[in-house]
Design a protein around this motif. Structure first.
Motif, PDB file in Angstrom:
ATOM      1  N   GLU A 198       0.635  -1.033   0.141  1.00  0.00           N
ATOM      2  CA  GLU A 198       0.379  -0.130   0.084  1.00  0.00           C
ATOM      3  C   GLU A 198       1.061   1.304  -0.013  1.00  0.00           C
ATOM      4  O   GLU A 198       0.268   1.655  -0.835  1.00  0.00           O
ATOM      5  CB  GLU A 198      -1.045  -0.179   1.635  1.00  0.00           C
ATOM      6  CG  GLU A 198      -2.250  -1.002   1.074  1.00  0.00           C
ATOM      7  CD  GLU A 198      -3.287  -0.778   0.237  1.00  0.00           C
ATOM      8  OE1 GLU A 198      -2.710   0.095  -0.893  1.00  0.00           O
ATOM      9  OE2 GLU A 198      -4.193  -1.163   0.632  1.00  0.00           O
ATOM     10  N   LEU A 199       1.822   1.200   0.791  1.00  0.00           N
ATOM     11  CA  LEU A 199       2.766   2.459   0.769  1.00  0.00           C
ATOM     12  C   LEU A 199       3.393   2.902   0.485  1.00  0.00           C
ATOM     13  O   LEU A 199       3.984   3.849  -0.807  1.00  0.00           O
ATOM     14  CB  LEU A 199       3.522   2.295   1.956  1.00  0.00           C
ATOM     15  CG  LEU A 199       2.828   2.159   3.210  1.00  0.00           C
ATOM     16  CD1 LEU A 199       3.654   2.188   5.211  1.00  0.00           C
ATOM     17  CD2 LEU A 199       1.769   3.443   4.209  1.00  0.00           C
ATOM     18  N   ARG A 200       3.354   1.795  -1.163  1.00  0.00           N
ATOM     19  CA  ARG A 200       4.667   1.676  -2.434  1.00  0.00           C
ATOM     20  C   ARG A 200       3.731   2.245  -3.194  1.00  0.00           C
ATOM     21  O   ARG A 200       4.419   2.983  -4.061  1.00  0.00           O
ATOM     22  CB  ARG A 200       5.277   0.463  -2.374  1.00  0.00           C
ATOM     23  CG  ARG A 200       6.224   0.031  -3.952  1.00  0.00           C
ATOM     24  CD  ARG A 200       6.812  -1.254  -4.491  1.00  0.00           C
ATOM     25  NE  ARG A 200       5.114  -2.152  -4.594  1.00  0.00           N
ATOM     26  CZ  ARG A 200       4.829  -2.501  -5.863  1.00  0.00           C
ATOM     27  NH1 ARG A 200       4.220  -1.409  -6.510  1.00  0.00           N
ATOM     28  NH2 ARG A 200       3.903  -3.100  -5.382  1.00  0.00           N
ATOM     29  N   ASP A 211       2.381   6.588   4.782  1.00  0.00           N
ATOM     30  CA  ASP A 211       2.544   6.530   6.272  1.00  0.00           C
ATOM     31  C   ASP A 211       1.385   5.332   7.193  1.00  0.00           C
ATOM     32  O   ASP A 211       0.001   5.815   6.153  1.00  0.00           O
ATOM     33  CB  ASP A 211       3.003   7.521   7.226  1.00  0.00           C
ATOM     34  CG  ASP A 211       4.084   7.752   8.613  1.00  0.00           C
ATOM     35  OD1 ASP A 211       3.863   6.472   8.517  1.00  0.00           O
ATOM     36  OD2 ASP A 211       4.460   8.722   8.938  1.00  0.00           O
ATOM     37  N   CYS A 212       1.074   5.061   7.384  1.00  0.00           N
ATOM     38  CA  CYS A 212       0.807   4.056   8.696  1.00  0.00           C
ATOM     39  C   CYS A 212       0.207   5.088   9.910  1.00  0.00           C
ATOM     40  O   CYS A 212       1.246   5.777  10.744  1.00  0.00           O
ATOM     41  CB  CYS A 212       1.230   3.279   9.069  1.00  0.00           C
ATOM     42  SG  CYS A 212      -0.012   1.673  10.066  1.00  0.00           S
ATOM     43  N   PHE A 213      -1.131   5.824   9.712  1.00  0.00           N
ATOM     44  CA  PHE A 213      -1.347   6.560  11.037  1.00  0.00           C
ATOM     45  C   PHE A 213      -1.610   5.316  11.499  1.00  0.00           C
ATOM     46  O   PHE A 213      -1.373   6.481  13.340  1.00  0.00           O
ATOM     47  CB  PHE A 213      -2.514   7.622  10.591  1.00  0.00           C
ATOM     48  CG  PHE A 213      -2.096   8.185   9.636  1.00  0.00           C
ATOM     49  CD1 PHE A 213      -0.978   9.301   9.164  1.00  0.00           C
ATOM     50  CD2 PHE A 213      -2.674   8.356   8.187  1.00  0.00           C
ATOM     51  CE1 PHE A 213      -0.561  10.057   7.259  1.00  0.00           C
ATOM     52  CE2 PHE A 213      -2.247   8.438   6.972  1.00  0.00           C
ATOM     53  CZ  PHE A 213      -1.261   9.346   6.911  1.00  0.00           C
ATOM     54  N   TRP A 214      -1.812   4.795  11.760  1.00  0.00           N
ATOM     55  CA  TRP A 214      -3.087   3.682  13.621  1.00  0.00           C
ATOM     56  C   TRP A 214      -2.934   2.403  12.972  1.00  0.00           C
ATOM     57  O   TRP A 214      -2.956   2.137  11.718  1.00  0.00           O
ATOM     58  CB  TRP A 214      -4.405   4.539  13.379  1.00  0.00           C
ATOM     59  CG  TRP A 214      -4.401   3.341  14.376  1.00  0.00           C
ATOM     60  CD1 TRP A 214      -4.887   3.812  15.630  1.00  0.00           C
ATOM     61  CD2 TRP A 214      -5.606   2.373  14.327  1.00  0.00           C
ATOM     62  NE1 TRP A 214      -5.536   3.082  16.826  1.00  0.00           N
ATOM     63  CE2 TRP A 214      -6.317   2.017  15.868  1.00  0.00           C
ATOM     64  CE3 TRP A 214      -5.653   1.692  13.827  1.00  0.00           C
ATOM     65  CZ2 TRP A 214      -6.603   0.563  16.065  1.00  0.00           C
ATOM     66  CZ3 TRP A 214      -6.661   0.631  12.942  1.00  0.00           C
ATOM     67  CH2 TRP A 214      -7.273  -0.188  14.567  1.00  0.00           C
ATOM     68  N   ARG A 215      -2.139   1.081  13.830  1.00  0.00           N
ATOM     69  CA  ARG A 215      -2.533  -0.310  13.043  1.00  0.00           C
ATOM     70  C   ARG A 215      -2.755  -0.744  14.603  1.00  0.00           C
ATOM     71  O   ARG A 215      -1.931  -0.829  15.502  1.00  0.00           O
ATOM     72  CB  ARG A 215      -1.184  -0.477  12.351  1.00  0.00           C
ATOM     73  CG  ARG A 215      -1.241  -1.864  12.260  1.00  0.00           C
ATOM     74  CD  ARG A 215      -0.012  -2.244  11.304  1.00  0.00           C
ATOM     75  NE  ARG A 215      -0.211  -3.321  10.638  1.00  0.00           N
ATOM     76  CZ  ARG A 215       0.943  -4.073   9.953  1.00  0.00           C
ATOM     77  NH1 ARG A 215       1.725  -3.553   9.854  1.00  0.00           N
ATOM     78  NH2 ARG A 215       0.230  -5.355   9.765  1.00  0.00           N
ATOM     79  N   THR A 220      -5.850  -0.636   9.680  1.00  0.00           N
ATOM     80  CA  THR A 220      -4.556   0.228   9.678  1.00  0.00           C
ATOM     81  C   THR A 220      -5.290   1.053   9.140  1.00  0.00           C
ATOM     82  O   THR A 220      -6.679   1.318   8.051  1.00  0.00           O
ATOM     83  CB  THR A 220      -3.651   0.044   8.434  1.00  0.00           C
ATOM     84  OG1 THR A 220      -3.562  -1.900   8.797  1.00  0.00           O
ATOM     85  CG2 THR A 220      -2.902   0.591   8.588  1.00  0.00           C
ATOM     86  N   VAL A 221      -4.930   2.348   9.504  1.00  0.00           N
ATOM     87  CA  VAL A 221      -5.016   3.452   8.851  1.00  0.00           C
ATOM     88  C   VAL A 221      -4.120   3.981   8.687  1.00  0.00           C
ATOM     89  O   VAL A 221      -2.966   4.735   9.122  1.00  0.00           O
ATOM     90  CB  VAL A 221      -5.868   4.648   9.757  1.00  0.00           C
ATOM     91  CG1 VAL A 221      -5.958   6.408   9.009  1.00  0.00           C
ATOM     92  CG2 VAL A 221      -7.515   4.174  10.549  1.00  0.00           C
ATOM     93  N   PHE A 222      -3.942   4.624   7.021  1.00  0.00           N
ATOM     94  CA  PHE A 222      -3.139   4.816   6.616  1.00  0.00           C
ATOM     95  C   PHE A 222      -3.159   5.818   4.859  1.00  0.00           C
ATOM     96  O   PHE A 222      -3.756   6.106   4.699  1.00  0.00           O
ATOM     97  CB  PHE A 222      -2.034   3.146   5.458  1.00  0.00           C
ATOM     98  CG  PHE A 222      -2.583   2.345   4.796  1.00  0.00           C
ATOM     99  CD1 PHE A 222      -3.866   2.030   4.982  1.00  0.00           C
ATOM    100  CD2 PHE A 222      -2.906   3.102   3.187  1.00  0.00           C
ATOM    101  CE1 PHE A 222      -4.089   1.095   3.571  1.00  0.00           C
ATOM    102  CE2 PHE A 222      -2.928   2.387   2.502  1.00  0.00           C
ATOM    103  CZ  PHE A 222      -3.871   1.524   3.092  1.00  0.00           C
ATOM    104  N   GLY A 223      -2.185   6.326   4.431  1.00  0.00           N
ATOM    105  CA  GLY A 223      -1.953   7.408   3.693  1.00  0.00           C
ATOM    106  C   GLY A 223      -1.570   8.173   3.319  1.00  0.00           C
ATOM    107  O   GLY A 223      -0.357   8.319   3.448  1.00  0.00           O
ATOM    108  N   GLY A 224      -1.091   9.628   3.496  1.00  0.00           N
ATOM    109  CA  GLY A 224      -0.264  10.095   3.190  1.00  0.00           C
ATOM    110  C   GLY A 224      -1.081  11.721   2.690  1.00  0.00           C
ATOM    111  O   GLY A 224      -2.472  12.729   2.690  1.00  0.00           O
ATOM    112  N   VAL A 225      -0.138  13.129   2.468  1.00  0.00           N
ATOM    113  CA  VAL A 225      -0.776  14.183   2.444  1.00  0.00           C
ATOM    114  C   VAL A 225       0.453  15.132   1.296  1.00  0.00           C
ATOM    115  O   VAL A 225       1.269  14.141   1.409  1.00  0.00           O
ATOM    116  CB  VAL A 225       0.076  15.366   4.261  1.00  0.00           C
ATOM    117  CG1 VAL A 225      -0.098  16.326   3.297  1.00  0.00           C
ATOM    118  CG2 VAL A 225      -0.117  14.855   5.129  1.00  0.00           C
TER     119      VAL A 225
END
Ligand SMILES: C[S@@+](CC[C@H](N)C(=O)[O-])C[C@H]1O[C@@H](n2cnc3c(N)ncnc32)[C@H](O)[C@@H]1O
Length: 227
Positions: A198-200, A211-215, A220-225
Motif C-alpha cells: 500500500e505504501l509503495r 505513512d501508517c497513521f494507526w495500526r 490500519t489507517v494509512f495514507g499521505g499528505v
C-alpha cells in the motif's frame, strides 16, 4: 456489474450498520483516527470525498465535526446510498451522494477518506491508478486517510491476524463456522495487500511520505499528505 453489498455481505442493507460492527474490529476507532487527522489538515470549509462511503456513517461524522465542511460520498451501490441519504439529510447540501465508482477521476478536494472499501480492488495496477487520482485531486496540504485491512504475506503473522479477527467475530456472536465462511466468501471478492505494498503504491502515486497513521494488525489507517 456494480458491487452490491447485500450480495457481498449477505446482509440486509438496513442491518448493515449493526452487522459491520460485528465483523470489523476497531471500526469506530479507525473513524476517530480519521477525524483526528482531518482536524489537523482540513480547512474549516474544506471539501472531503469519501470513497465507497456506503451508508454514510463516516460522512455524517465528518459533517458533524466540521460544520462548515462539505462531503461527497462516492459509491456504486444505490441501496447503500439510499440509507446514506436518510442519515445525512439533516446536513442539506453539505453532504452530496454520488453513484459513481471510486475508480473514476476525482474532482479537486482538501481530503479523501475511505473506510473498508478499497480492499474491493484486487488488481494492484488498478489500485495504483486510484491512488494517483487521489493524489492529483488533493490540494497542497490535503490528506488521504484510508482505513482498511492489510495482511502480511508472512504466513505466521497472517495466521495470527486472522486468529485475532476470528476471535473478535466470535465474541460478537458469530459461530466459528460462520466466521470461516465469511472469510472464505470475502476472499473471493477482496484483497488485503501487505502494508508495504500500500505504501509503495502511494509513493508511486506521488505522496512524498506515505505513512501508517494507526495500526492494530490487521486493521490500519494509512495514507499521505500532498506536500
Ligand atoms: C464494506 S462497505 C464500507 C462502507 C462504509 N465506508 C463503511 O465504513 O461502513 C464497502 C463499500 O464500498 C462500495 N464499493 C465497492 N466497490 C466500489 C466501487 N468500485 N466504487 C465505489 N464504491 C464501491 C460498496 O458499495 C460499499 O458501500
Amino acid at each position: 456489474m456494480a458491487h452490491s453489498v447485500s450480495d457481498h455481505l449477505h446482509v440486509m442493507i438496513a442491518d448493515y450498520d449493526r452487522f459491520i460492527r460485528t465483523v470489523i474490529p476497531h471500526y469506530e476507532t479507525m473513524r476517530a483516527v480519521q477525524l483526528e487527522l482531518l482536524a489537523r489538515c482540513l480547512p474549516s470549509d474544506g471539501r472531503v470525498i469519501d470513497l465507497g462511503g456506503g451508508t454514510g456513517a463516516l460522512a455524517r461524522a465528518v459533517a458533524e465535526k466540521f460544520p462548515a465542511a462539505c462531503v461527497e460520498i462516492w459509491d456504486t451501490d444505490p441501496a447503500m446510498l439510499e440509507v446514506a441519504q436518510e442519515r445525512c439529510a439533516a446536513f442539506g447540501d453539505r453532504v452530496h451522494l454520488i453513484e459513481r465508482s471510486f475508480a473514476e477521476p476525482l474532482s479537486a478536494c482538501d481530503a479523501v477518506v475511505a473506510c473498508i472499501a478499497l480492499h474491493h480492488v484486487k488488481d494492484m495496477a488498478e489500485k495504483g491508478k486510484i491512488y494517483a487520482n487521489v493524489f492529483r485531486a488533493l490540494r497542497p496540504g490535503g490528506i488521504f486517510a484510508n482505513a482498511d485491512c492489510v495482511m502480511s504475506e508472512t504466513s505466521a503473522v497472517r495466521a495470527a491476524s486472522y486468529e485475532g479477527w476470528a476471535k473478535f467475530m466470535e465474541e460478537q456472536g458469530l459461530s466459528p463456522a460462520e466466521t470461516q465462511q465469511q472469510f472464505a466468501e470475502w476472499a473471493n471478492e477482496d484483497y488485503y495487500p501487505p502494508l508495504a505494498t500500500e505504501l509503495r503504491l502511494l509513493a508511486e502515486a506521488g505522496f512524498a511520505e506515505p505513512d501508517c497513521f494507526w495500526r492494530t494488525a490487521p486493521f490500519t489507517v494509512f495514507g499521505g499528505v500532498r506536500s
